[in-house]
Every structure is written in structure tokens, then in C-alpha cells.
Design a protein around this motif. Structure first.
Motif, PDB file in Angstrom:
ATOM      1  N   LEU A  69       0.556  -1.210   0.256  1.00  0.00           N
ATOM      2  CA  LEU A  69      -0.334   0.121   0.139  1.00  0.00           C
ATOM      3  C   LEU A  69       1.189   1.601  -0.210  1.00  0.00           C
ATOM      4  O   LEU A  69       0.384   2.125  -0.633  1.00  0.00           O
ATOM      5  CB  LEU A  69      -1.038  -0.292   1.354  1.00  0.00           C
ATOM      6  CG  LEU A  69      -2.135  -0.743   1.394  1.00  0.00           C
ATOM      7  CD1 LEU A  69      -2.593  -1.000   2.075  1.00  0.00           C
ATOM      8  CD2 LEU A  69      -2.926  -1.077   0.359  1.00  0.00           C
ATOM      9  N   ALA A  70       2.008   1.551   0.783  1.00  0.00           N
ATOM     10  CA  ALA A  70       2.663   2.071   0.363  1.00  0.00           C
ATOM     11  C   ALA A  70       3.742   2.546  -0.407  1.00  0.00           C
ATOM     12  O   ALA A  70       3.517   3.560  -1.058  1.00  0.00           O
ATOM     13  CB  ALA A  70       4.327   2.275   1.459  1.00  0.00           C
ATOM     14  N   ALA A  71       3.702   1.197  -1.376  1.00  0.00           N
ATOM     15  CA  ALA A  71       4.523   1.346  -2.689  1.00  0.00           C
ATOM     16  C   ALA A  71       2.917   2.057  -3.878  1.00  0.00           C
ATOM     17  O   ALA A  71       3.801   2.962  -4.640  1.00  0.00           O
ATOM     18  CB  ALA A  71       4.664   0.436  -3.483  1.00  0.00           C
ATOM     19  N   TRP A  72       1.759   2.154  -3.462  1.00  0.00           N
ATOM     20  CA  TRP A  72       0.342   2.104  -4.136  1.00  0.00           C
ATOM     21  C   TRP A  72       0.818   3.512  -3.837  1.00  0.00           C
ATOM     22  O   TRP A  72       0.175   4.918  -4.600  1.00  0.00           O
ATOM     23  CB  TRP A  72      -0.828   2.170  -3.867  1.00  0.00           C
ATOM     24  CG  TRP A  72      -1.859   2.243  -3.863  1.00  0.00           C
ATOM     25  CD1 TRP A  72      -2.647   3.343  -3.709  1.00  0.00           C
ATOM     26  CD2 TRP A  72      -2.471   2.465  -5.731  1.00  0.00           C
ATOM     27  NE1 TRP A  72      -4.091   3.626  -4.055  1.00  0.00           N
ATOM     28  CE2 TRP A  72      -3.272   2.989  -5.997  1.00  0.00           C
ATOM     29  CE3 TRP A  72      -1.800   1.605  -6.683  1.00  0.00           C
ATOM     30  CZ2 TRP A  72      -4.361   3.598  -6.944  1.00  0.00           C
ATOM     31  CZ3 TRP A  72      -2.415   1.608  -8.008  1.00  0.00           C
ATOM     32  CH2 TRP A  72      -4.032   2.762  -7.894  1.00  0.00           C
ATOM     33  N   VAL A  73       0.599   4.411  -2.884  1.00  0.00           N
ATOM     34  CA  VAL A  73       0.499   5.479  -2.194  1.00  0.00           C
ATOM     35  C   VAL A  73       1.857   6.722  -2.769  1.00  0.00           C
ATOM     36  O   VAL A  73       1.744   8.060  -3.801  1.00  0.00           O
ATOM     37  CB  VAL A  73       0.459   5.762  -1.170  1.00  0.00           C
ATOM     38  CG1 VAL A  73       0.625   7.321  -1.047  1.00  0.00           C
ATOM     39  CG2 VAL A  73      -0.449   5.024  -0.251  1.00  0.00           C
ATOM     40  N   THR A  74       2.810   6.250  -3.110  1.00  0.00           N
ATOM     41  CA  THR A  74       3.690   6.833  -3.660  1.00  0.00           C
ATOM     42  C   THR A  74       4.146   6.762  -4.877  1.00  0.00           C
ATOM     43  O   THR A  74       4.731   7.723  -5.450  1.00  0.00           O
ATOM     44  CB  THR A  74       4.999   6.209  -2.672  1.00  0.00           C
ATOM     45  OG1 THR A  74       5.178   5.156  -2.901  1.00  0.00           O
ATOM     46  CG2 THR A  74       4.852   7.128  -0.988  1.00  0.00           C
ATOM     47  N   LEU A  75       3.877   5.352  -5.677  1.00  0.00           N
ATOM     48  CA  LEU A  75       4.599   5.565  -6.691  1.00  0.00           C
ATOM     49  C   LEU A  75       3.546   4.839  -7.195  1.00  0.00           C
ATOM     50  O   LEU A  75       3.396   4.185  -8.656  1.00  0.00           O
ATOM     51  CB  LEU A  75       5.700   3.906  -7.011  1.00  0.00           C
ATOM     52  CG  LEU A  75       6.779   3.975  -5.846  1.00  0.00           C
ATOM     53  CD1 LEU A  75       8.331   2.813  -5.640  1.00  0.00           C
ATOM     54  CD2 LEU A  75       7.333   5.051  -6.267  1.00  0.00           C
ATOM     55  N   ALA A  76       2.382   4.691  -6.812  1.00  0.00           N
ATOM     56  CA  ALA A  76       0.922   4.039  -7.857  1.00  0.00           C
ATOM     57  C   ALA A  76       1.132   2.231  -8.463  1.00  0.00           C
ATOM     58  O   ALA A  76       0.649   1.891 -10.073  1.00  0.00           O
ATOM     59  CB  ALA A  76       0.638   4.918  -9.100  1.00  0.00           C
TER      60      ALA A  76
END
Length: 372
Positions: free
Chosen positions: A73-80
Motif C-alpha cells: 500500500l505504501a508503494a501504491w501511495v508513493t509509486l502507484a
């Protein structure tokens, strides 16, 4: 063990690469606007370490799926990067196996994933994309985990049933061996004891009555061979066992007469107050008890006075075989010590109880009581 390890490594590398490259930019923008919360072009010094962290979490997802979900989820928020989210949702639902925990995790992930898409493209875009990224992998993982758990339980149950079946087979074999040992003992011991006693009498007669005694030995030997042949036929039968009649109460008179012919002083009394015959199994068990008791008198008490009494009421059958003290030493026939145990087991199998003890005035007493 090698196949799951190779699969985990391959999945970890794929997730790490796709995260570091933001899924090759496939999900980074919606129209001309960035989905990532930071709205930036991620530098390599940030994307590559985050991709490696997500890949490491994917490698350990079977044991610790929660950190994998958080990093995805952190990768989604920062890198989509949505591929890591899909794999994390699947892994979390598969390893958790709980509808409640999976629902809570899926709602949280849907909120994190769906809000940016809703903000940029509205509900028409957010609903299908969120379902594809969060809900569908979670449902698939939950199905896979539940199926794996069900198969494991079925395998465990099958193994338990197999162990129980093996134990039942061993128990049945033990019972069969015990039954064969009882039958062999009952058939051989009594007849051979009579033959030995007749041979002893023949030796002491100095040729007198040799023909009569020899004829008795031959008759006893033929009876023993006939019973042994019947027992062997039962053991060799491939189908149902033959149902030849077994000796019962009606044969006790002949059994007592055999003992009288070798010089034993035996009295025999039988009383039936019920007017009906007991079951065949009980009759056969009582016959074997009397046979073993008389054989023991032959072995250990010689010419001791012996009484055999049977009394049957509508509710119970009582048996008593008692001998007085021996007048002289017995013939010294060997004994294995299993005869009393065998007849006690026979009586227990028909629901009765057997007692064997020394008599108060000397001698020995065997008594049995069988409920009808």
C-alpha cells in the motif's frame, strides 16, 4: 521443498521489479494527472530501495503477510504500483483464512487504493479498478486458502482412519491368534492327557487288558485327529467357516465317561429348571470349561474324587467342577499355565464370570456363572 522456494523467489523478483518501475507506468496516471499521492516522478534512489523492500516482504509473505500488505500500500501511495497490492491482497487472504480479517483488510486496502482513483476519475472508474486490484485477489486468496485447509483436514482424517484401521487389523489378528490358541489347547490337551494316562495304565498292567487299553488309546487318538482336522478346515477356509456342530451340554456325559474309563471317580449332575436349552455359544463354553477342569485333575490330582454339577435356571447357568485332595502323586503331565486363562476368556466372551481357587479341604474348584 524446492518448488515453493523457487516460486516464492520468482514472485519476489517480479514484485520488486514491477514496484521499482511503477508497473512500467501503466497505473501511474489517470488522464494527465498522477494517481500517486505525492504527484511526482519518483527518483531511482527512492523507487529501487522501496521495490527491494516490497520484494523482500513478498518473499516472506507465507509467514508474515501483514508487512507485505503495508509495504504494498505504501508503494501504491508513493509509486502507484498496483501489482504488489494485488499479490499482497491474495497472500493475506490465503494465509489468514478468516472471512472477518480478510474483509477488514480488504476494506482498508480498498479505501487506500480507491480514494485517489475516485478523486481523479469518479465512482465509475474507482469501483471496477478497486474491485480488480483489492477485492478480486482477496476473494481468490480466500478460496485458495480455504481449499488448502480443507484438503489438509481431509488428508489428516484419511491418515487417522488409516492408522485406526491398521490398529483394528492388529487387534483382530491378536484376537484370532488368541482364539486359535484356545481351540488348539482345548482340542489337544484333554485328548493327549487321556492318551498318556492310558499308556501309563498299559505300562503298569504288564500285558493285562492290553487290547482294551490299546483300543481306547486308538479311539481317543482318532477323536483328537477329527477335532484337529475340523480346526484346520476352519483356518484354511477361504469363505465362510464351516458350521459343524460344536460340543455342548449333551456331550458332557461322554466326556465324563472318558474320565471314568481311566479310573477317575467322577460324579456328574445336570439340572435344567428352565425347560429350554441355553444358546449354543454358552453350551460350547461350558463344555470347554468342564473339559479343561477334568484335564487338570488328570494332570495334577490323579485319582482324586471329582464332581461336575450344572444347574440352569431361567436367568443364569451355574457350573461347578471340584476335586478333593489327591491320594497320591499325579502322572506329572506338563502344563503350560494357559488353560485356566483360556476358559476364563471363553466365559467372559459370553458375558459370564469364572472363578478358580483351591478348595477349603484340599483339592481345587472351578466355578462359572453365565447369565442367560
Amino acid at each position: 521443498m524446492r518448488r515453493p522456494t523457487a516460486v516464492d523467489a520468482l514472485v519476489a523478483v517480479a514484485v520488486a521489479v514491477s514496484t521499482a518501475y511503477s508497473d512500467a507506468g501503466a497505473g501511474r496516471s489517470f488522464g494527465d494527472r498522477e494517481i500517486a499521492g505525492l504527484g511526482w516522478e519518483p527518483p531511482l534512489w527512492f523507487a529501487v530501495p522501496l521495490g527491494l523492500l516490497v520484494g523482500a516482504a513478498a518473499l516472506l509473505r507465507r509467514r508474515r503477510p501483514e508487512p507485505f500488505v503495508a509495504l504494498a500500500l505504501a508503494a501504491w501511495v508513493t509509486l502507484a504500483a498496483f501489482t504488489a497490492v494485488m499479490v499482497a491482497q491474495y497472500a493475506f487472504a490465503e494465509r489468514t483464512g478468516s472471512w472477518r480479517r480478510t474483509a477488514i483488510g480488504t476494506l482498508a486496502a480498498s479505501a487506500v487504493v480507491g480514494v485517489p482513483i475516485w478523486r481523479l476519475g469518479g465512482p465509475d472508474a474507482a469501483a471496477p479498478l478497486t474491485a480488480a486490484i483489492c477485492v478480486a485477489p482477496a476473494l481468490l486468496g480466500l478460496y485458495t486458502g480455504t481449499r488448502r485447509e480443507l484438503i489438509a483436514r481431509m488428508r489428516e482424517r484419511a491418515e487417522r482412519l488409516e492408522r485406526e484401521q491398521h490398529q483394528n487389523i492388529l487387534r483382530a489378528r491378536g484376537e484370532e491368534r488368541a482364539q486359535i490358541a484356545r481351540d488348539m489347547h482345548d482340542v489337544v490337551t484333554h485328548r493327549v492327557s487321556l492318551m498318556v494316562l492310558h499308556a501309563t495304565a498299559l505300562e503298569a498292567s504288564d500285558g493285562r487288558d492290553a487290547t482294551t487299553i490299546g483300543r481306547s488309546i486308538g479311539a481317543i487318538g482318532r477323536e483328537a485327529l477329527g477335532e484337529l482336522r475340523s480346526l484346520v478346515e476352519v483356518l484354511r477356509a477361504d469363505g465362510d467357516a464351516p458350521v459343524a456342530p460344536q460340543p455342548g451340554l449333551a456331550d458332557l456325559a461322554d466326556l465324563v465317561a472318558e474320565s471314568r474309563r481311566i479310573g477317575m471317580r467322577v460324579t456328574f449332575e445336570i439340572a435344567n429348571e428352565s425347560g429350554s436349552r441355553p444358546p449354543a455359544l454358552i453350551e460350547h463354553a461350558v463344555y470347554r470349561v468342564v473339559q479343561e477342569a477334568l484335564a487338570n485333575v488328570h494332570k495334577h490330582a490323579g485319582d482324586a474324587e471329582t464332581s461336575v454339577r450344572i444347574r440352569q435356571t431361567p436367568d443364569v447357568l451355574r457350573l461347578r467342577v471340584a476335586n478333593g485332595p489327591a491320594r497320591g502323586p499325579g502322572p506329572g503331565l506338563p502344563g503350560g499355565g494357559h488353560g485356566l486363562l483360556g476358559i476364563a476368556e471363553r466365559i467372559r466372551l459370553v458375558g459370564g464370570e469364572l472363578t478358580a481357587r483351591p478348595a477349603p479341604g484340599g483339592g481345587f474348584e472351578v466355578s462359572a456363572e453365565v447369565p442367560l
